[in-house]
Design an enzyme around this catalytic site. Structure first.
Site, mmCIF file in Angstrom:
data_model
loop_
_atom_site.group_PDB
_atom_site.id
_atom_site.type_symbol
_atom_site.label_atom_id
_atom_site.label_comp_id
_atom_site.label_asym_id
_atom_site.label_seq_id
_atom_site.Cartn_x
_atom_site.Cartn_y
_atom_site.Cartn_z
ATOM 1 N N TYR A 106 -34.503 56.571 32.636
ATOM 2 C CA TYR A 106 -33.339 55.163 32.131
ATOM 3 C C TYR A 106 -33.889 55.515 30.459
ATOM 4 C CZ TYR A 106 -34.174 50.772 29.228
ATOM 5 O OH TYR A 106 -33.848 49.756 28.207
ATOM 6 N N GLU A 154 -35.477 41.608 29.586
ATOM 7 C CA GLU A 154 -37.292 41.492 27.835
ATOM 8 C C GLU A 154 -37.224 40.764 28.133
ATOM 9 O OE1 GLU A 154 -37.535 44.511 26.381
ATOM 10 O OE2 GLU A 154 -34.949 45.290 26.518
ATOM 11 N N TRP A 157 -42.984 48.206 30.303
ATOM 12 C CA TRP A 157 -41.859 48.157 30.410
ATOM 13 C C TRP A 157 -41.674 48.121 31.837
ATOM 14 C CZ3 TRP A 157 -36.781 45.216 29.980
ATOM 15 C CH2 TRP A 157 -36.130 46.072 30.397
#
Length: 215
Positions: free
Chosen positions: A33, A55, A63
């Site tokens: 990522y 988000e 995350w």
């Protein structure tokens, strides 16, 4: 820190010993990522809506949890097509609450649907979601000259993220607090928070220099 008609991407590649931002560690998911997405400018509305939603789903979670569930989120939320998500009703909410592949939080699920509806309202007066969001890009002169891990740990928001959050809330959006909006700015390349010494910092700068801000 960690955030499309999109070309197919390969799965996480073996981690190579490149100098990266400290939050990556050696996890393949994070490194892939980081190397291919985080901090690079985005102007595609579908991708931006996806980032906004994810988000919001991250709030209170890591995350990594969201990243590992991202494909399931895409399947569950019609690939984050704004018009399709905006039409989700109670039957869809119940379906999503029963989907173990995503974060089963009623408030966040309802917020994603609500935000799709608010996005359609926004697009009645804006040329694109991208054009609206990029108006909040911070002045590069306001950014720290040197981004060390210590500096980055103190940077959880900025005045522009606070202003974006305030305007979205006024428009009826949910789960769009200042910290969440700053994470969005990081993810979509509106700010380059790759730390000093990270190999991707210069790559993000190069991509931003070549990027045409949507109007």
């Amino acid at each position: 820190m960690p955030a499309t008609t999109r070309p197919k991407q390969a799965g996480p590649a073996p981690v190579t010993p490149l100098p990266r931002c400290g939050w990556c560690g050696t996890l393949e998911d994070y490194c892939h990522y980081h190397d291919n997405e985080w901090g690079y400018p985005v102007d595609d509305d579908r991708r931006l809506f996806e980032k906004l939603c994810l988000e919001g789903f991250q709030a209170g979670l890591s995350w990594l949890t969201i990243l590992r569930k991202r494909e399931a989120f895409r399947k569950a939320f019609a690939n984050f097509d704004v018009e399709k998500v905006a039409r989700f009703g109670e039957r869809d909410i119940e379906r999503l609450l029963g989907d173990a592949g995503i974060v089963r939080h009623r408030g966040k699920i309802e917020a994603a649907i609500n935000n799709a509806q608010r996005a359609l309202e926004l697009l009645e007066t804006e040329s694109s979601l991208a054009a609206y969001l990029w108006r909040y890009e911070p002045d590069p002169k306001s950014r720290p000259a040197v981004l060390t891990p210590e500096v980055l740990r103190t940077m959880t928001t900025c005045p522009e993220a606070t202003a974006l959050s305030k305007d979205l809330k006024k428009r009826g959006w949910r789960f769009v607090g200042p910290t969440t909006m700053y994470a969005l700015m990081q993810a979509m390349g509106m700010v380059n928070d790759h730390q000093q010494g990270c190999w991707a910092r210069e790559e993000a700068q190069r991509k931003r220099a070549a990027f045409k801000v949507p109007r």
